[in-house]
Scaffold this active site. Structure first.
Site, PDB file in Angstrom:
ATOM      1  N   LEU A 176     -87.150 -66.702 -33.740  1.00  0.00           N
ATOM      2  CA  LEU A 176     -86.548 -65.855 -34.763  1.00  0.00           C
ATOM      3  C   LEU A 176     -86.544 -64.399 -34.302  1.00  0.00           C
ATOM      4  CD1 LEU A 176     -88.322 -67.310 -37.946  1.00  0.00           C
ATOM      5  CD2 LEU A 176     -86.070 -67.927 -37.038  1.00  0.00           C
ATOM      6  N   GLY A 177     -85.757 -63.565 -34.965  1.00  0.00           N
ATOM      7  CA  GLY A 177     -85.790 -62.128 -34.685  1.00  0.00           C
ATOM      8  C   GLY A 177     -84.544 -61.552 -34.075  1.00  0.00           C
ATOM      9  N   THR A 190     -81.525 -60.291 -31.476  1.00  0.00           N
ATOM     10  CA  THR A 190     -81.536 -59.393 -30.317  1.00  0.00           C
ATOM     11  C   THR A 190     -82.637 -58.365 -30.413  1.00  0.00           C
ATOM     12  OG1 THR A 190     -79.164 -59.649 -29.875  1.00  0.00           O
ATOM     13  CG2 THR A 190     -80.204 -57.632 -29.087  1.00  0.00           C
ATOM     14  N   GLY A 203     -74.997 -60.710 -35.525  1.00  0.00           N
ATOM     15  CA  GLY A 203     -75.287 -59.645 -34.564  1.00  0.00           C
ATOM     16  C   GLY A 203     -74.229 -59.396 -33.513  1.00  0.00           C
ATOM     17  N   ILE A 261     -78.564 -47.109 -25.079  1.00  0.00           N
ATOM     18  CA  ILE A 261     -79.182 -48.141 -24.253  1.00  0.00           C
ATOM     19  C   ILE A 261     -79.324 -47.665 -22.816  1.00  0.00           C
ATOM     20  CG2 ILE A 261     -78.902 -50.476 -23.343  1.00  0.00           C
ATOM     21  CD1 ILE A 261     -77.426 -51.177 -25.960  1.00  0.00           C
ATOM     22  N   VAL A 287     -79.558 -44.551 -21.509  1.00  0.00           N
ATOM     23  CA  VAL A 287     -80.556 -43.505 -21.245  1.00  0.00           C
ATOM     24  C   VAL A 287     -81.975 -44.016 -21.473  1.00  0.00           C
ATOM     25  CG1 VAL A 287     -78.963 -41.602 -21.680  1.00  0.00           C
ATOM     26  CG2 VAL A 287     -80.345 -42.495 -23.577  1.00  0.00           C
ATOM     27  N   HIS A 294    -100.652 -28.253 -40.534  1.00  0.00           N
ATOM     28  CA  HIS A 294    -100.705 -27.474 -39.290  1.00  0.00           C
ATOM     29  C   HIS A 294    -101.920 -27.913 -38.473  1.00  0.00           C
ATOM     30  CE1 HIS A 294    -100.333 -24.050 -36.580  1.00  0.00           C
ATOM     31  NE2 HIS A 294    -101.633 -23.859 -36.716  1.00  0.00           N
TER      32      HIS A 294
END
Length: 467
Positions: free
Chosen positions: A39-40, A42, A145, A185, A187, A445
């Site tokens: 599952l999941g 790309t 996808g 993708i 770079v 800060h």
């Protein structure tokens, strides 16, 4: 399983599994269909997650080799175990896919492994190696996808001319690599390999890296990637790529129109992705994909077939996992009778180089083209105490603001943890908080997000106050 469902989701990537879970939460009987064995989609298997694992590993290696001495850390002679480099990535992927199996069980979602193919608008055939199953559904959500695309003259053989998928599991560290495409993708993977010592060349057709984002971000990223000794050739047109057996040769026209070529261990094709609907048999339900392969939907992500929806990379818009997730939720909630909304202009775009790049809203180029009046507030990380402490002083925060009402029109960041910092600005823009109000709230800060406060102050006509 009786194979009769309220909602059947086709594809288990971020859009698919999120929509399945949301549907289950709302009380529907849900099935999810996945072509592959895990599952999941790309993102989890060969995209976002493994790429980030390698990006983090390569950044650790780079810091150890380039920055540790400045911190007083001496580690002697360094070496890279490439097999472990890849193995750790695989373990990260396994943990995530295992987590998805748990989520499906927890939410009582039936998982059907195999290729989903429509019989008609209420029946889907799922074909696996050893069986064929017919699912009946009141509603379907297509979330199949995308796949890597190529350009004329470049035949991806997955051996020497490869895509991002193969680049995540190479058998050994390459000595050299040519990357066709200077988008997100391209770079990111250039960063991975350049940091571990691969000689990388990026060939980009446009005159800027990450050309769809604000141009100042592309210029700044050019400088930071050049520090990794990445050769970047802009305004260059690739004409052909050839597999030589043990190497690949890329032929291209440079910005002067001269024919040139580069030979490297691998040619990585990163020119974008195309919608993936192969095997769905869309013609059986009267849907014809558009020329770019995408499925046309209305504002509720509904196709021309009223009970069938499509989300994520198969519909218009940026191919982003989080965009698919939002659309998955929207589609299910529309089915449920709710009235959800997505502001597509505020879906952040992120590049996981180091420094990271993140943006939301309009670019300067877009505002100029639309004739919209704006003011700019810009603050460099060089002036940030937190960035100096971590030696991450490259980059800046740039905010674009309407001078009439103080509306924040766009935020563009290149700097440390930009992917996380951008979330605060999305909240402000979504709820129409003015630049004055964004500048007035307290920022801890020292933090990287303080650069936002100073950029907002400058856009509001006030001076920066932090170091």
């Amino acid at each position: 399983m009786d194979n009769q469902y309220d909602i059947v989701v086709i594809g288990s990537g971020p859009g698919g599994y999120v929509s399945a879970i949301r549907a289950s939460q709302l009380g529907y009987k849900v099935a999810i269909v996945e072509k592959y064995s895990t599952l999941g989609g790309t993102c989890t298997n060969v995209g976002c997650i493994p790429a980030k694992a390698l990006l983090d590993s390569s950044e650790h290696y780079h810091q150890a080799s380039e920055q540790f001495k400045a911190h007083g850390i001496h580690i002697g002679e360094m070496s890279l175990d490439f097999n472990q480099f890849i193995s750790r990535k695989n373990e990260v992927v396994k943990q995530n896919t295992t987590g998805l199996i748990y989520l499906m069980k927890k939410n009582k979602i039936d998982v059907h492994q195999g290729l989903g193919s429509f019989i008609d608008s209420t029946h889907l055939k799922v074909t696996a190696a050893d069986k064929e199953t017919i699912l009946t559904g009141k509603y379907f959500i297509i979330a199949t996808g995308s796949k890597p695309s190529s350009i004329p003259g470049v035949n991806i053989d997955k051996k020497r001319i490869i895509t991002s998928t193969e680049s995540l599991s190479l058998p050994a560290k390459p000595a050299s690599m040519v990357i066709i495409g200077g988008g997100v993708i391209g770079v990111e993977l250039a960063s991975v390999y350049a940091r571990i010592g691969t000689r990388v060349t990026i060939i980009e057709y446009m005159d800027s890296l990450i050309a769809t984002m604000d141009r100042e971000l592309g210029k700044a990223l050019f400088k930071t990637l050049s520090k990794l000794n990445i050769d970047i050739l802009l305004s260059s047109q690739v004409r052909a790529a050839e597999n030589n057996g043990e190497s690949a040769t890329v032929k291209f026209l440079n910005k002067e129109g001269q024919e040139q070529q580069i030979t490297a261990d691998y040619c990585l094709v990163a020119v974008g992705r195309r919608a993936y609907t192969d095997g769905l048999n869309l013609s059986a339900i009267g849907i014809t994909p558009e020329k770019n392969g995408k499925i046309k939907v209305n504002g509720q992500l509904q196709t021309i077939v009223p009970n069938i929806y499509a989300i994520g990379d198969v519909v218009d818009g940026p191919m982003l996992a989080h965009k698919a997730e939002e659309e998955g939720t929207l589609a299910v909630e529309v089915i449920h009778g709710l009235k959800p909304h997505i502001n597509y202009n505020l879906i952040p775009g992120v590049v996981y180089t180091w420094p990271e790049v993140a943006a939301a809203g309009f670019t300067e180029e877009q505002l100029k083209a639309q004739g919209v009046e704006y003011t700019v507030g810009k603050f460099p990380y060089m002036a940030s105490a937190r960035a100096r402490a971590s030696m991450d002083t490259d980059g800046f925060v740039k905010v674009l603001v309407s001078p009439k009402y103080g509306e924040i029109l766009g935020v563009h960041i290149i700097g440390p943890r930009a992917a996380d910092v951008i979330a605060q600005t999305v909240v402000g823009m979504e709820f129409e908080i003015t630049v004055e109000e964004m500048a007035r709230i307290s920022y801890a800060h020292p933090t990287y997000s303080e650069a936002l406060k100073d950029a907002f102050l400058m856009a509001a006509g006030k001076g920066a106050i932090n170091i």
